[in-house]
Motif scaffolding. Structure first.
Motif, short mmCIF file in Angstrom:
data_model
loop_
_atom_site.label_atom_id
_atom_site.label_comp_id
_atom_site.label_asym_id
_atom_site.label_seq_id
_atom_site.Cartn_x
_atom_site.Cartn_y
_atom_site.Cartn_z
N ASP A 67 0.70 -1.36 0.05
CA ASP A 67 0.16 0.10 -0.06
C ASP A 67 0.82 1.21 0.01
O ASP A 67 0.49 2.27 -0.67
CB ASP A 67 -0.92 0.24 1.31
N GLU A 68 2.14 1.25 0.84
CA GLU A 68 2.99 2.37 0.72
C GLU A 68 3.24 2.75 -0.52
O GLU A 68 3.28 3.79 -1.18
CB GLU A 68 4.03 2.24 1.78
N ARG A 69 3.65 1.75 -1.19
CA ARG A 69 4.32 1.94 -2.66
C ARG A 69 3.30 2.49 -3.81
O ARG A 69 3.37 3.17 -4.42
CB ARG A 69 4.89 0.76 -3.38
N SER A 70 2.02 1.76 -3.51
CA SER A 70 0.98 2.33 -4.36
C SER A 70 0.58 3.89 -4.11
O SER A 70 0.47 4.64 -4.93
CB SER A 70 -0.53 1.37 -4.16
N ARG A 71 0.42 4.21 -2.90
CA ARG A 71 0.39 5.65 -2.57
C ARG A 71 1.45 6.49 -2.92
O ARG A 71 1.28 7.57 -3.49
CB ARG A 71 0.40 5.88 -1.04
N LEU A 72 2.57 6.23 -2.74
CA LEU A 72 3.61 6.99 -3.47
C LEU A 72 3.98 6.99 -4.73
O LEU A 72 4.17 8.09 -5.38
CB LEU A 72 5.25 6.51 -2.59
N TRP A 73 3.55 5.91 -5.46
CA TRP A 73 3.65 5.95 -6.88
C TRP A 73 2.55 6.90 -7.23
O TRP A 73 2.56 7.54 -8.29
CB TRP A 73 3.26 4.52 -7.25
N SER A 74 1.33 7.05 -6.58
CA SER A 74 0.20 7.82 -7.06
C SER A 74 0.58 9.25 -6.87
O SER A 74 0.40 10.17 -7.80
CB SER A 74 -0.99 7.55 -6.06
N LYS A 75 1.46 9.60 -5.75
CA LYS A 75 1.82 11.04 -5.83
C LYS A 75 2.93 11.24 -6.86
O LYS A 75 2.81 12.45 -7.51
CB LYS A 75 2.66 10.90 -4.58
N TRP A 76 3.77 10.27 -7.30
CA TRP A 76 4.65 10.63 -8.43
C TRP A 76 3.81 10.87 -9.74
O TRP A 76 3.98 11.46 -10.59
CB TRP A 76 5.68 9.49 -8.49
N ARG A 77 2.58 10.15 -9.84
CA ARG A 77 1.64 10.16 -10.92
C ARG A 77 0.87 11.51 -10.94
O ARG A 77 0.83 12.07 -12.19
CB ARG A 77 0.69 9.14 -10.96
N GLU A 78 0.76 12.19 -9.84
CA GLU A 78 0.38 13.51 -10.02
C GLU A 78 1.24 14.56 -10.27
O GLU A 78 0.96 15.64 -10.92
CB GLU A 78 -0.27 13.84 -8.38
N ILE A 79 2.84 14.19 -10.19
CA ILE A 79 3.45 15.19 -10.56
C ILE A 79 3.97 14.79 -12.16
O ILE A 79 4.23 15.58 -12.83
CB ILE A 79 4.97 14.81 -9.85
N ASP A 80 3.82 13.82 -12.44
CA ASP A 80 4.20 13.36 -13.89
C ASP A 80 3.02 12.54 -14.41
O ASP A 80 3.07 11.13 -14.07
CB ASP A 80 5.58 12.69 -13.87
#
Length: 132
Positions: free
Chosen positions: A92-105
């Motif tokens: 879940d932590e990876r999914s959450r952080l990946w989503s934050k990167w997706r908001e940036i890029d």
């Protein structure tokens, strides 16, 4: 620019919905010598978050291989030096952080699909210890 200017230029703090740059120094897993790289990051509470990518090519970047062998490292951000301990985010932590990167890029998933393996999301957690 960072090296040429002695660190005066080349690092910036993340902006809202944007990434910043940091200077990471690892210990080479084969040589034992210091190795340095500039990486993009964002902040997640006290942690710094980056991705283990090598220009979206398949091989893992050397800095990530070095951190897997010796996870304690030194980071310089615009605000100064930080001692960190690196680890890969999972679940879940990876999914959450990946989503934050997706908001940036917004094109992140398309770029990641160029790799044959999952791109590690690297969490640089603060540590308290003396610099050798």
């Amino acid at each position: 620019m960072y090296r040429i200017t002695g660190g005066r230029v080349g690092l910036w703090r993340p902006k809202p919905r944007g990434w910043g740059t940091l200077h990471l120094t690892t210990i080479g897993r084969r040589t034992g010598h210091e190795r340095a790289v500039i990486l993009g990051y964002f902040e997640d509470g006290p942690n710094l978050v980056t991705m283990a990518m090598n220009g979206w090519a398949d091989p893992e970047p050397s800095w990530w291989l070095n951190l897997q062998a010796q996870p304690d490292a030194v980071v310089v951000v615009r605000d100064g030096l930080r001692l960190v301990h690196a680890r890969a985010a999972h679940g879940d932590e990876r999914s959450r952080l990946w989503s934050k990167w997706r908001e940036i890029d917004a094109g992140l998933d398309d770029l990641a699909a160029l790799r044959s393996s999952e791109t590690a999301v690297v969490v640089l957690e603060p540590r308290s210890a003396q610099i050798p």
